[in-house]
Each structure stands twice: as structure tokens, then as C-alpha cells.
Design a protein around this motif. Structure first.
Motif, PDB file in Angstrom:
ATOM      1  N   TRP A 197       0.850  -1.188   0.000  1.00  0.00           N
ATOM      2  CA  TRP A 197       0.000   0.000   0.000  1.00  0.00           C
ATOM      3  C   TRP A 197       0.878   1.227   0.000  1.00  0.00           C
ATOM      4  O   TRP A 197       1.841   1.313   0.750  1.00  0.00           O
ATOM      5  N   THR A 198       0.559   2.198  -0.853  1.00  0.00           N
ATOM      6  CA  THR A 198       1.376   3.396  -0.978  1.00  0.00           C
ATOM      7  C   THR A 198       0.783   4.599  -0.263  1.00  0.00           C
ATOM      8  O   THR A 198       1.504   5.536   0.047  1.00  0.00           O
ATOM      9  N   GLU A 199      -0.527   4.585  -0.026  1.00  0.00           N
ATOM     10  CA  GLU A 199      -1.182   5.701   0.652  1.00  0.00           C
ATOM     11  C   GLU A 199      -2.285   5.183   1.561  1.00  0.00           C
ATOM     12  O   GLU A 199      -2.839   4.117   1.330  1.00  0.00           O
ATOM     13  N   GLU A 200      -2.582   6.009   2.552  1.00  0.00           N
ATOM     14  CA  GLU A 200      -3.624   5.668   3.520  1.00  0.00           C
ATOM     15  C   GLU A 200      -4.486   6.903   3.755  1.00  0.00           C
ATOM     16  O   GLU A 200      -3.964   7.989   3.980  1.00  0.00           O
ATOM     17  N   ASP A 207      -8.589  14.958  -5.721  1.00  0.00           N
ATOM     18  CA  ASP A 207      -8.264  13.552  -5.503  1.00  0.00           C
ATOM     19  C   ASP A 207      -9.540  12.889  -4.988  1.00  0.00           C
ATOM     20  O   ASP A 207     -10.107  13.327  -3.986  1.00  0.00           O
ATOM     21  N   TYR A 249      -6.794   2.145   1.973  1.00  0.00           N
ATOM     22  CA  TYR A 249      -5.405   1.987   1.574  1.00  0.00           C
ATOM     23  C   TYR A 249      -5.382   1.907   0.061  1.00  0.00           C
ATOM     24  O   TYR A 249      -6.179   1.187  -0.537  1.00  0.00           O
TER      25      TYR A 249
END
Length: 157
Positions: A20-23, A124, A41
Motif C-alpha cells: 500500500w502506498t497511501e492511507e 483527488d 489503503y
């Protein structure tokens, strides 16, 4: 980020877990106004994969792009009577086909029916939004169709 979501490199598993790169810590709201926390995630940019952590339940969702993943997560929450409070759940947010393709469904336009000649703002889709701004998938679709029809009376949907 929590270590349980790191790539699984143990010898007892042939299938690695995604990295996972973002949360995103988000909220959901139900018809009574009850607000609950969830976490999304986001997988690597080359994939269309997210995970929804809702209480103790973790659901991995993959799709054709990030917007498809978000739509599936929202549909799942709506079945429980809850709305996901994120930018992608606002009635005035929708991507163009080109923006969707170039951002893998991650960015969308904020559409204002009266703003002619101005470049629309992009957001986003996973960014938090106010509970008052979140709508159902059906309500969002209806709002986008109304805005389109108002701007294009000869090419109504």
C-alpha cells in the motif's frame, strides 16, 4: 503504515500481499447522522487496487481504475446504509474520460454548471469531504446528468 499491509515475503506464502502506498482516514455517515471512521489503503499507481478497513473487516477491492474501486467500496457501504465522505462522493464531482484515463481514475473535476470558460478544479477522489457533501451513487449520477442537460440542452442524456 501498519506492517500487516507490507509486502509478504515469507516462504510459506506464494502469493505476495500488495504494498500500500497511501492511507486515507475517512468517515462514513448514515441516515441518522452517525459518523464512523474507515480507512482506505491505495495500491501502487500501476494497479487499480484499494483496501477498505471498516472496523475489524478488511476488504480488498480491485477494478479497472481507482474510480471503479471507489465505486465498489461506496456501493458496499451504501448496502449498510452508509455514505463514504470523500471528494469522489460529492454530487458535483465527476471525471472526464480523458482525465480518468490519464490519472487511472484518481482525479476528477469539480463541475459547476454556471462556470463557463473557467478551467474546472480537480480533486483527488480519495481526499476527505464533509459528511454534508456525500451523496449516494444514484444521487451523484442524477446530479451529473442534470448538470450536463443544463449545459447541453440539445444533447440531453
Amino acid at each position: 503504515m501498519n506492517s500487516r499491509f507490507e509486502q509478504d515475503r515469507s516462504s510459506d506464502s506464494n502469493v505476495p500481499r500488495p504494498q500500500w502506498t497511501e492511507e486515507f482516514g475517512l468517515q462514513t455517515v448514515d441516515s441518522d447522522g452517525l459518523v464512523e471512521s474507515v480507512t482506505i489503503y491505495v495500491g501502487q499507481p500501476s494497479t487499480a487496487l484499494i483496501a477498505l478497513l471498516d472496523g475489524e473487516s478488511l476488504t480488498q477491492i480491485n477494478g479497472t481504475d481507482y474510480l471503479d474501486c471507489l465505486t465498489q467500496a461506496r456501493r458496499q457501504l451504501e448496502q449498510d446504509g452508509r455514505l463514504l465522505c470523500c471528494q469522489g462522493a460529492r454530487p458535483d464531482v465527476h471525471p472526464s474520460g480523458q482525465l480518468r484515463q490519464f490519472t487511472n481514475g484518481r482525479q476528477a473535476y469539480v463541475r459547476f454548471p454556471d462556470a463557463r470558460g473557467e478551467a474546472p478544479e480537480t480533486v483527488d477522489i480519495f481526499a476527505p469531504a464533509s459528511p454534508e457533501d456525500a451523496v449516494t451513487l444514484d444521487d451523484q449520477r442524477a446530479a451529473i446528468i442534470r448538470a450536463w442537460n443544463a449545459q447541453h440542452p440539445r444533447n440531453r442524456i
